[in-house]
Every structure is written in C-alpha cells, then in structure tokens.
Design a protein around this motif. Structure first.
Motif, PDB file in Angstrom:
ATOM      1  N   ASP A 196      43.964  -6.333  83.917  1.00 30.92           N
ATOM      2  CA  ASP A 196      42.522  -6.315  83.635  1.00 30.92           C
ATOM      3  C   ASP A 196      42.242  -4.841  83.388  1.00 30.92           C
ATOM      4  O   ASP A 196      42.540  -4.179  84.367  1.00 30.92           O
ATOM      5  N   CYS A 197      41.229  -4.426  82.474  1.00 30.95           N
ATOM      6  CA  CYS A 197      41.039  -2.904  82.306  1.00 30.95           C
ATOM      7  C   CYS A 197      39.504  -2.910  81.822  1.00 30.95           C
ATOM      8  O   CYS A 197      39.157  -3.768  81.060  1.00 30.95           O
ATOM      9  N   TYR A 198      38.923  -1.898  82.282  1.00 31.98           N
ATOM     10  CA  TYR A 198      37.531  -1.504  81.881  1.00 31.98           C
ATOM     11  C   TYR A 198      37.858  -0.364  80.831  1.00 31.98           C
ATOM     12  O   TYR A 198      38.702   0.225  80.577  1.00 31.98           O
ATOM     13  N   TRP A 199      37.119  -0.671  79.660  1.00 29.40           N
ATOM     14  CA  TRP A 199      37.031   0.079  78.409  1.00 29.40           C
ATOM     15  C   TRP A 199      35.786   0.642  77.859  1.00 29.40           C
ATOM     16  O   TRP A 199      34.540  -0.064  78.035  1.00 29.40           O
ATOM     17  N   ILE A 200      35.573   1.774  77.579  1.00 30.97           N
ATOM     18  CA  ILE A 200      34.562   2.473  77.039  1.00 30.97           C
ATOM     19  C   ILE A 200      34.293   2.081  75.713  1.00 30.97           C
ATOM     20  O   ILE A 200      35.125   2.132  74.927  1.00 30.97           O
ATOM     21  N   LEU A 201      32.990   1.302  75.427  1.00 28.69           N
ATOM     22  CA  LEU A 201      32.501   0.952  73.819  1.00 28.69           C
ATOM     23  C   LEU A 201      32.488   2.127  73.154  1.00 28.69           C
ATOM     24  O   LEU A 201      32.298   3.238  73.469  1.00 28.69           O
ATOM     25  N   PRO A 202      32.842   2.095  71.917  1.00 27.99           N
ATOM     26  CA  PRO A 202      32.747   2.857  70.799  1.00 27.99           C
ATOM     27  C   PRO A 202      31.631   3.978  70.692  1.00 27.99           C
ATOM     28  O   PRO A 202      31.651   5.205  70.610  1.00 27.99           O
ATOM     29  N   ASP A 203      30.454   3.340  71.154  1.00 23.08           N
ATOM     30  CA  ASP A 203      29.143   4.045  71.083  1.00 23.08           C
ATOM     31  C   ASP A 203      29.093   5.243  72.268  1.00 23.08           C
ATOM     32  O   ASP A 203      28.266   6.030  72.471  1.00 23.08           O
ATOM     33  N   GLY A 204      29.994   5.031  73.396  1.00 17.80           N
ATOM     34  CA  GLY A 204      30.094   5.702  74.540  1.00 17.80           C
ATOM     35  C   GLY A 204      28.879   5.522  75.655  1.00 17.80           C
ATOM     36  O   GLY A 204      28.986   6.339  76.744  1.00 17.80           O
ATOM     37  N   LYS A 205      28.251   4.574  75.260  1.00 16.71           N
ATOM     38  CA  LYS A 205      26.980   4.326  76.393  1.00 16.71           C
ATOM     39  C   LYS A 205      27.195   3.290  77.261  1.00 16.71           C
ATOM     40  O   LYS A 205      26.504   3.017  78.110  1.00 16.71           O
ATOM     41  N   ASP A 206      28.365   2.506  77.111  1.00 20.12           N
ATOM     42  CA  ASP A 206      28.419   1.425  78.144  1.00 20.12           C
ATOM     43  C   ASP A 206      30.263   1.294  77.992  1.00 20.12           C
ATOM     44  O   ASP A 206      30.741   1.614  77.364  1.00 20.12           O
ATOM     45  N   ALA A 207      30.196   0.346  79.103  1.00 18.67           N
ATOM     46  CA  ALA A 207      31.830  -0.289  79.216  1.00 18.67           C
ATOM     47  C   ALA A 207      31.904  -1.798  79.126  1.00 18.67           C
ATOM     48  O   ALA A 207      30.865  -2.216  79.688  1.00 18.67           O
ATOM     49  N   VAL A 208      32.993  -2.420  78.926  1.00 18.62           N
ATOM     50  CA  VAL A 208      33.351  -3.601  79.161  1.00 18.62           C
ATOM     51  C   VAL A 208      34.574  -3.834  79.775  1.00 18.62           C
ATOM     52  O   VAL A 208      35.429  -2.927  79.879  1.00 18.62           O
ATOM     53  N   GLU A 209      34.798  -4.918  80.617  1.00 18.52           N
ATOM     54  CA  GLU A 209      36.128  -5.204  81.432  1.00 18.52           C
ATOM     55  C   GLU A 209      36.587  -6.118  80.478  1.00 18.52           C
ATOM     56  O   GLU A 209      36.106  -7.239  80.217  1.00 18.52           O
ATOM     57  N   ILE A 210      37.842  -5.844  80.137  1.00 15.76           N
ATOM     58  CA  ILE A 210      38.749  -6.826  79.400  1.00 15.76           C
ATOM     59  C   ILE A 210      39.747  -7.515  80.363  1.00 15.76           C
ATOM     60  O   ILE A 210      40.688  -6.680  80.809  1.00 15.76           O
ATOM     61  N   LEU A 211      39.767  -8.762  80.329  1.00 16.57           N
ATOM     62  CA  LEU A 211      40.698  -9.365  81.175  1.00 16.57           C
ATOM     63  C   LEU A 211      41.913 -10.056  80.366  1.00 16.57           C
ATOM     64  O   LEU A 211      41.869 -10.374  79.326  1.00 16.57           O
ATOM     65  N   GLU A 212      42.983 -10.090  81.178  1.00 21.88           N
ATOM     66  CA  GLU A 212      44.284 -10.677  80.712  1.00 21.88           C
ATOM     67  C   GLU A 212      45.137 -10.084  79.484  1.00 21.88           C
ATOM     68  O   GLU A 212      45.222 -10.593  78.644  1.00 21.88           O
ATOM     69  N   ILE A 213      44.931  -8.735  79.738  1.00 23.11           N
ATOM     70  CA  ILE A 213      45.464  -7.856  78.532  1.00 23.11           C
ATOM     71  C   ILE A 213      47.095  -8.098  78.894  1.00 23.11           C
ATOM     72  O   ILE A 213      47.507  -7.686  79.786  1.00 23.11           O
ATOM     73  N   PRO A 214      47.732  -8.367  77.680  1.00 23.94           N
ATOM     74  CA  PRO A 214      48.991  -8.529  77.644  1.00 23.94           C
ATOM     75  C   PRO A 214      49.644  -6.939  78.148  1.00 23.94           C
ATOM     76  O   PRO A 214      49.309  -6.020  77.592  1.00 23.94           O
ATOM     77  N   ALA A 215      50.398  -6.882  79.168  1.00 23.02           N
ATOM     78  CA  ALA A 215      50.936  -5.595  79.771  1.00 23.02           C
ATOM     79  C   ALA A 215      52.334  -5.691  80.005  1.00 23.02           C
ATOM     80  O   ALA A 215      53.101  -6.718  80.030  1.00 23.02           O
ATOM     81  N   ILE A 216      52.939  -4.436  80.502  1.00 24.24           N
ATOM     82  CA  ILE A 216      54.305  -4.597  81.107  1.00 24.24           C
ATOM     83  C   ILE A 216      54.120  -4.254  82.524  1.00 24.24           C
ATOM     84  O   ILE A 216      53.387  -3.343  82.917  1.00 24.24           O
ATOM     85  N   TYR A 217      55.070  -4.515  83.351  1.00 27.16           N
ATOM     86  CA  TYR A 217      55.225  -4.458  84.847  1.00 27.16           C
ATOM     87  C   TYR A 217      56.533  -4.098  84.993  1.00 27.16           C
ATOM     88  O   TYR A 217      57.745  -4.427  84.617  1.00 27.16           O
ATOM     89  N   CYS A 218      56.834  -2.584  85.473  1.00 21.43           N
ATOM     90  CA  CYS A 218      58.202  -2.210  86.055  1.00 21.43           C
ATOM     91  C   CYS A 218      57.929  -1.810  87.449  1.00 21.43           C
ATOM     92  O   CYS A 218      57.046  -1.341  87.965  1.00 21.43           O
ATOM     93  N   GLN A 219      58.960  -2.225  88.184  1.00 21.31           N
ATOM     94  CA  GLN A 219      58.974  -2.009  89.679  1.00 21.31           C
ATOM     95  C   GLN A 219      58.782  -0.585  90.012  1.00 21.31           C
ATOM     96  O   GLN A 219      58.338  -0.267  91.023  1.00 21.31           O
ATOM     97  N   ASP A 220      59.380   0.404  89.196  1.00 23.97           N
ATOM     98  CA  ASP A 220      59.289   1.867  89.306  1.00 23.97           C
ATOM     99  C   ASP A 220      58.002   2.481  88.779  1.00 23.97           C
ATOM    100  O   ASP A 220      57.311   3.226  89.683  1.00 23.97           O
ATOM    101  N   CYS A 221      57.404   1.969  87.998  1.00 26.13           N
ATOM    102  CA  CYS A 221      56.217   2.847  87.249  1.00 26.13           C
ATOM    103  C   CYS A 221      54.921   1.843  87.526  1.00 26.13           C
ATOM    104  O   CYS A 221      53.722   2.356  87.286  1.00 26.13           O
ATOM    105  N   GLY A 222      55.004   0.511  87.836  1.00 29.25           N
ATOM    106  CA  GLY A 222      53.845  -0.159  87.928  1.00 29.25           C
ATOM    107  C   GLY A 222      53.415  -0.994  86.653  1.00 29.25           C
ATOM    108  O   GLY A 222      54.388  -0.962  85.875  1.00 29.25           O
ATOM    109  N   SER A 223      52.311  -1.465  86.432  1.00 27.78           N
ATOM    110  CA  SER A 223      51.934  -2.121  85.347  1.00 27.78           C
ATOM    111  C   SER A 223      50.956  -1.123  84.126  1.00 27.78           C
ATOM    112  O   SER A 223      50.395  -0.437  84.835  1.00 27.78           O
ATOM    113  N   TYR A 224      51.272  -1.569  82.976  1.00 26.12           N
ATOM    114  CA  TYR A 224      50.606  -0.573  82.157  1.00 26.12           C
ATOM    115  C   TYR A 224      50.725  -1.179  80.756  1.00 26.12           C
ATOM    116  O   TYR A 224      51.146  -2.150  80.492  1.00 26.12           O
ATOM    117  N   LEU A 225      49.592  -0.726  79.888  1.00 28.20           N
ATOM    118  CA  LEU A 225      49.610  -0.980  78.630  1.00 28.20           C
ATOM    119  C   LEU A 225      50.476  -0.163  77.625  1.00 28.20           C
ATOM    120  O   LEU A 225      50.283   1.013  77.611  1.00 28.20           O
TER     121      LEU A 225
END
Length: 89
Positions: free
Chosen positions: A17-46
């Motif tokens: 789950d990540c927060y994303w700034i909208l293109p107009d730069g005035k607000d943000a939205v939380e996007i849930l359940e984004i496909p990501a990668i989890y590495c034991q050394d690096c953590g989770s990332y997109l």
C-alpha cells in the motif's frame, strides 16, 4: 525471482500500500494492494515499471470524486479521461 537491487534469488511477489501525489500536485491518494516485490535483504518495493504504470494511470484515468483510497485494480479499471469532451459554457 531475483531482487533487482541485490540480486538475491529468493525474492517473492507481494502487495504494498502506498500514498501517491496526484498529477495536479494538490492532493494525494492511497493505492492499496499494488503488486510489489519482497526481498529479505531489501524489504518490499515497487518496480520502475509499476511506478510508471501508476503515474500514467493517475494522469489518464477518471478517479472517483472525493475518494482518498482505492485498490490498484480499481485504478487500472477506471475509465479513461475524455480529453476531447466539449465544455458547455
């Protein structure tokens, strides 16, 4: 799956789950359940491709008015903006 940062071979697919700034730069939205990668050394990332896909979707899709969170699937299935619509003045 290999980790793109440390090349560890046992990275796994997960969601994030990540927060994303909208293109107009005035607000943000939380996007849930984004496909990501989890590495034991690096953590989770997109991946870079996923970041790009989300940026393009936020720019080109009609988001539900006033909604502050949505799932990745909702974002990707939202209708495209009609940039050719005429405004009634």
């Amino acid at each position: 799956m290999d980790c793109m940062w440390c090349d560890r071979i046992d990275a796994e697919q997960t969601t994030k789950d990540c927060y994303w700034i909208l293109p107009d730069g005035k607000d943000a939205v939380e996007i849930l359940e984004i496909p990501a990668i989890y590495c034991q050394d690096c953590g989770s990332y997109l991946t870079d491709e996923m970041n790009h896909d989300i940026d393009m979707a936020l720019y080109s899709r009609e988001l539900p008015k006033g909604k502050k969170e949505l799932t990745y699937k909702e974002l990707m299935s939202a209708p495209y903006k009609n940039i050719f619509a005429t405004k009634n003045v």
